[in-house]
Design a protein around this motif. Structure first.
Motif, mmCIF file in Angstrom:
data_model
loop_
_atom_site.group_PDB
_atom_site.id
_atom_site.type_symbol
_atom_site.label_atom_id
_atom_site.label_comp_id
_atom_site.label_asym_id
_atom_site.label_seq_id
_atom_site.Cartn_x
_atom_site.Cartn_y
_atom_site.Cartn_z
ATOM 1 N N ASN A 1 -3.653 4.094 2.206
ATOM 2 C CA ASN A 1 -3.669 2.939 3.112
ATOM 3 C C ASN A 1 -2.860 1.775 2.574
ATOM 4 O O ASN A 1 -3.030 1.371 1.418
ATOM 5 N N THR A 2 -2.012 1.215 3.411
ATOM 6 C CA THR A 2 -1.288 -0.023 3.120
ATOM 7 C C THR A 2 -1.664 -1.031 4.199
ATOM 8 O O THR A 2 -1.539 -0.751 5.391
ATOM 9 N N ILE A 3 -2.123 -2.217 3.778
ATOM 10 C CA ILE A 3 -2.675 -3.195 4.723
ATOM 11 C C ILE A 3 -1.906 -4.504 4.611
ATOM 12 O O ILE A 3 -1.727 -5.041 3.508
ATOM 13 N N PRO B 1 1.727 -6.236 -1.166
ATOM 14 C CA PRO B 1 0.550 -5.841 -1.946
ATOM 15 C C PRO B 1 0.858 -5.768 -3.441
ATOM 16 O O PRO B 1 1.948 -5.372 -3.849
ATOM 17 N N LYS C 1 -11.430 -4.331 1.676
ATOM 18 C CA LYS C 1 -11.366 -3.863 0.296
ATOM 19 C C LYS C 1 -11.565 -2.356 0.229
ATOM 20 O O LYS C 1 -10.852 -1.655 -0.502
ATOM 21 N N SER D 1 -4.670 -6.197 -3.278
ATOM 22 C CA SER D 1 -4.210 -4.974 -2.620
ATOM 23 C C SER D 1 -3.720 -5.208 -1.201
ATOM 24 O O SER D 1 -3.167 -4.311 -0.562
ATOM 25 N N LEU D 2 -3.925 -6.421 -0.701
ATOM 26 C CA LEU D 2 -3.481 -6.737 0.658
ATOM 27 C C LEU D 2 -2.101 -7.382 0.643
ATOM 28 O O LEU D 2 -1.821 -8.276 -0.169
ATOM 29 N N ALA E 1 -8.528 -0.570 1.431
ATOM 30 C CA ALA E 1 -7.420 -0.668 0.472
ATOM 31 C C ALA E 1 -7.643 0.219 -0.750
ATOM 32 O O ALA E 1 -6.682 0.556 -1.466
#
Length: 844
Positions: A595-597, A631, A587, A617-618, A590
């Motif tokens: 950041n892109t996860i 996301p 978390k 966000s994931l 993100a």
């Protein structure tokens, strides 16, 4: 101090051989460093002066043959000097100088208390009974035996002293040959400093079954330490098979087929397994039988046992040698004679029992003495003594003379490894027409000697009958087999064994690598050496690039990467979840709009939705990317429309898997939307692995492998569409995600075979992929355009496997805990203010 020359003709010959070996100026590859517990030196002190001479019976009676077999090489011996005294520093230096100058021996000095704990405490008290599979759970007072941790520490410390001595004497190109169970962690300690050295290890004792070996709390540490050898040798295939079984069951390491022999892949190294029985050096005995000392002793013994049939035996005074069983069988034989031929007083059993301080139990000694006294009192007379029992060490000359007098050799161990007594007996009696052998089937050499009468020593009546047969004389058939056995002993000598072992060690592939770290680990994937080109991933490695990057992409596997478990595999699969701390770290990562996860998993959608509930966000890829959710999206997409996929093969594969599941306890099938996985991690490791190999062959015959892929992993076998994998999903992520700035930091972490598709794509395919090169986000990205440049790739794209093993990844972390630690450390770097909607991310 002086060197004693009174060692007999044979000894003088070998001393000359040693001195005429390779000199210090010769090729380093012609030097062999031999590490063994005790130096092959007999030391005595008279009038304050130390005297030294070769001990030709050292190293299980093989020392002379070893020196002669390797006479073209320079030998450097490293071991403990067998003396009762402590030495001060000055005396140690003088003794070391003398032994090194005259014998090429480098003594390792260890305090007597430490040496006692090492040898009697751990080697003989712990390892020896386990390796011979005679470990008692309780002691003589019925108290539960323990494995003291302090003795294990002493064992490692003494091995470290040997390591320091070897490193001190080592020159690049030297070969190192380690002997026996006293020094089993030495290969690993040496590899810490000597990464490219050719290290051979030979075990002179049995290797126990995997179930017996599992008793040792340090079982995985010993196994992993041994696997830092280049070559590991065993006496019998049984012992090699037990060792390989232990590798499978304890370290989850499978054997692999090499060109000439068995091999084990460990880390990124290949360890060769060799089976070869040691022999003797026949000339030592053929020359000894003509010496005056042997002739004199033999003459006296022949006179004493005139008109007697002498059954002979020379054993250590140890319960494992089965001496009481032998005595009981001979008692039955004498008793039967008394009933049928009362006047027959010709049968004599001459039993030599050599006391070994570390292994003599008073209960065993008293049992033997009681039986001997009973038999001699019941069946002996004033002129006849059925059993001649000698409880002491004997000289080499006395041993040879006894062989000459024995009409047959009777050995009945209940568990035995290296035993060369039968070989010596055959050579010593070749010229006089004797040499019959009665050997326990548990004697290591019994299978090699076809003329021997093999028996189970617990079958007293059978042993008694064999004694009757032996006394009737040698038949023509057994005489032919006897000649064959003598030829075998003459051709399979210590010389031949040593030469062939060293030749195999020379051929072993041991690449030289820069070692950056080494620590004793526990279990598979830990405590292994870290080499250049395959590095441990640390925050220091990531931090600089992470801080300066403008756009970051995280590709994280699920099972084994974000999760870990100590449960059985089926329970692990059902219940494994990332720890709460891991989710909190994700978390926080993100929240940074750079950041892109993506979570890249083989799990089903429902499990991943539950594990990452509320974490919009994931990005998530389920079933290796067949389903995926970007996301900040709620709906799932498919790589291919389900309706268009041909699943006609699925039922056939399911039937095949079900048939194997029924025959393999502990296995189960996991059904996925467009694939099936057969799990067998809970099954017997060897049987499960064998079943998986058979099933893979079966499936590959049935399926169109141009479209359907059968892949094997650690404890599973999966059938899937060729083009639906994590590598294809990485490509889709890069294509569908419009970054305002191309990602200049990529961290990809996974732990198993399916993650190799991601590593392969990132390292090799990005620059060549038309889809990616035409993507608006990557077409002008110099990072990906130069992916094939190793230096640039390694500085911006971090592919990382979990656990040390062959991989296409550049880096590794030891376990999922380290993964969480690395991610957490990244969150401690400077973060931009978080935003409710990320500006840099849009979905096409």
């Amino acid at each position: 101090m002086q060197e004693t020359d009174e060692t007999g003709d044979a000894n003088a010959e070998t001393k000359t051989v040693q001195k005429t070996g390779a000199s210090d100026g010769d090729n380093p590859q012609d030097t062999i460093i031999i590490a063994l517990y005790r130096l092959p030196i007999i030391a005595s002190k008279e009038n304050g002066e130390w005297n030294f001479r070769w001990d030709d019976d050292a190293l299980y009676l093989t020392c002379m043959g070893l020196r002669i077999g390797l006479q073209k090489q320079k030998l450097i011996w490293i071991g403990v000097l067998n003396v009762p005294d402590e030495f001060d520093a000055d005396e140690e230096a003088r003794i070391r100088e003398t032994l090194l100058d005259r014998f090429n021996c480098y003594p390792v000095f260890v305090a007597k208390k430490t040496l006692y704990d090492f040898y009697q405490g751990f080697c003989k008290g712990v390892l020896w009974p386990v390796f011979h599979m005679v470990y008692n759970v309780t002691d003589d007072e019925n108290h539960t035996n323990e494995f003291p941790d302090q003795l294990w520490s002493v064992y490692c410390d003494v091995n470290q002293k040997f390591s320091e001595a070897v490193v001190k004497m080592y020159k690049s190109g030297n070969m190192i040959w380690i002997h026996d169970y006293h020094l089993m962690v030495l290969p690993r300690q040496l590899r810490m400093t000597l990464s490219g050295a050719h290290i051979g290890f030979y075990l002179h004792t049995p290797w126990p079954s995997s179930e017996a070996y599992r008793l040792l709390p340090m079982r995985d540490k010993i196994l992993s330490a041994l696997l830092f050898s280049s070559l590991i040798g065993f006496n019998l295939f049984d012992y090699a098979r037990h060792f390989l079984s232990a590798c499978v069951r304890i370290l989850n390491i499978q054997e692999e087929a090499a060109t000439k022999s068995l091999a084990v892949a460990y880390g990124d190294r290949h360890v060769v397994i060799r089976v070869s029985h040691i022999g003797i050096y026949p000339p030592r005995f053929t020359e000894a039988i003509r010496t005056s000392e042997v002739v004199e002793i033999e003459t006296k013994l022949r006179e004493r046992y005139r008109n007697k049939f002498v059954l002979g035996a020379i054993d250590d005074l140890d319960f494992i040698k089965g001496i009481p069983l032998k005595l009981l069988a001979f008692e039955s034989h004498v008793k039967a004679l008394r009933c049928t031929r009362p006047e027959d007083e010709s049968a004599v059993l001459y039993q030599v029992a050599i006391p070994r301080a570390a292994r003599v139990k008073e209960s065993a000694r008293e049992e033997i003495r009681t039986i001997v006294e009973r038999v001699n009192s019941l069946y002996g007379t004033e002129t006849y003594k059925p059993i001649e029992y000698v409880e002491s060490d004997i000289t080499f000359e006395h041993r040879v003379a006894l062989y000459r007098v024995f009409d047959a050799l009777l050995l009945t161990p209940i568990r035995d490894g290296l035993n060369l007594i039968p070989y010596e007996y055959l050579i010593c009696t070749e010229d006089i027409g004797k040499g019959q052998l009665v050997l326990s089937e548990f004697t290591g050499c019994s299978r090699a000697l076809s003329s021997s009468y093999r028996c189970n020593p617990f079958e007293t009546e059978t042993v008694m009958k064999i004694i009757d047969v032996v006394r009737q004389g040698v038949s023509q058939e057994s005489s032919s087999r006897h000649e064959a056995d003598i030829n075998y002993v003459k051709t399979h000598t210590t010389v031949q064994w040593a030469e062939s072992f060293i030749n195999d060690l020379k051929e072993a592939n041991e690449p030289i690598r820069a070692v950056t770290f080494l620590g004793i680990g526990v279990g598979p994937g830990t405590g292994l050496v870290e080499f250049s080109g395959y590095e441990h991933l640390s925050n220091a490695k990531l931090s600089s690039k992470y801080k300066t990057s403008a756009s970051r992409l995280f590709l994280l596997d699920y099972d084994g990467t974000l999760t870990s478990t100590t449960c059985s595999s089926r329970m692990a699969h059902a219940w494994a979840r990332p720890p709460e701390a891991a989710n909190e770290i994700l978390k926080r990562l993100a929240e940074d709009d750079r950041n892109t996860i993506y979570i890249m998993s083989g799990r089903k959608r429902a499990i991943l939705e539950k594990s990452f509930e509320g974490m919009r966000s994931l990005g998530i890829a389920a079933e290796h990317g067949f389903y995926y959710r970007n996301p900040y999206q709620s709906d799932w997409s498919e790589q291919e429309k389900f309706e268009t996929i041909d699943l006609s093969w699925l039922n056939n594969v399911l039937e095949i898997m079900q048939s194997y599941t029924q025959r393999t306890d502990g296995s189960y099938i996991e059904k996925k939307t467009v694939g099936l996985v057969w799990h067998y991690l809970d099954a017997d490791p060897e049987f499960g692995s064998w079943q998986a190999q058979e099933m893979q062959k079966h499936l590959e015959r049935e399926l169109d492998t141009s479209k359907i892929q059968v892949i094997a992993g650690q404890g599973w076998l999966q059938v899937r569409y060729q083009h639906i994998n994590k590598g294809a999903m990485v490509q889709r992520v890069l294509n569908e995600a419009r970054f305002r700035q191309p990602p200049d930091f990529v961290l990809c972490i996974g732990d198993d075979r399916t993650d190799e598709d991601m590593f392969s794509y990132l390292r090799k395919s990005v620059a060549r992929s038309p889809a990616v090169s035409s993507s608006p986000c990557l077409s002008d990205n110099p990072l990906f355009a130069a992916e094939e440049s190793k230096d640039l790739g390694s500085s911006a794209i971090y592919t990382c496997t979990v656990g040390i093993k062959p991989s296409k990844a550049k880096y590794y972390l030891r376990n999922s805990d380290e993964v969480v630690t690395v991610l957490n450390e990244l969150t401690l770097n400077e973060l931009r203010p978080s935003k409710s909607t990320p500006e840099n991310f849009h979905v096409l």
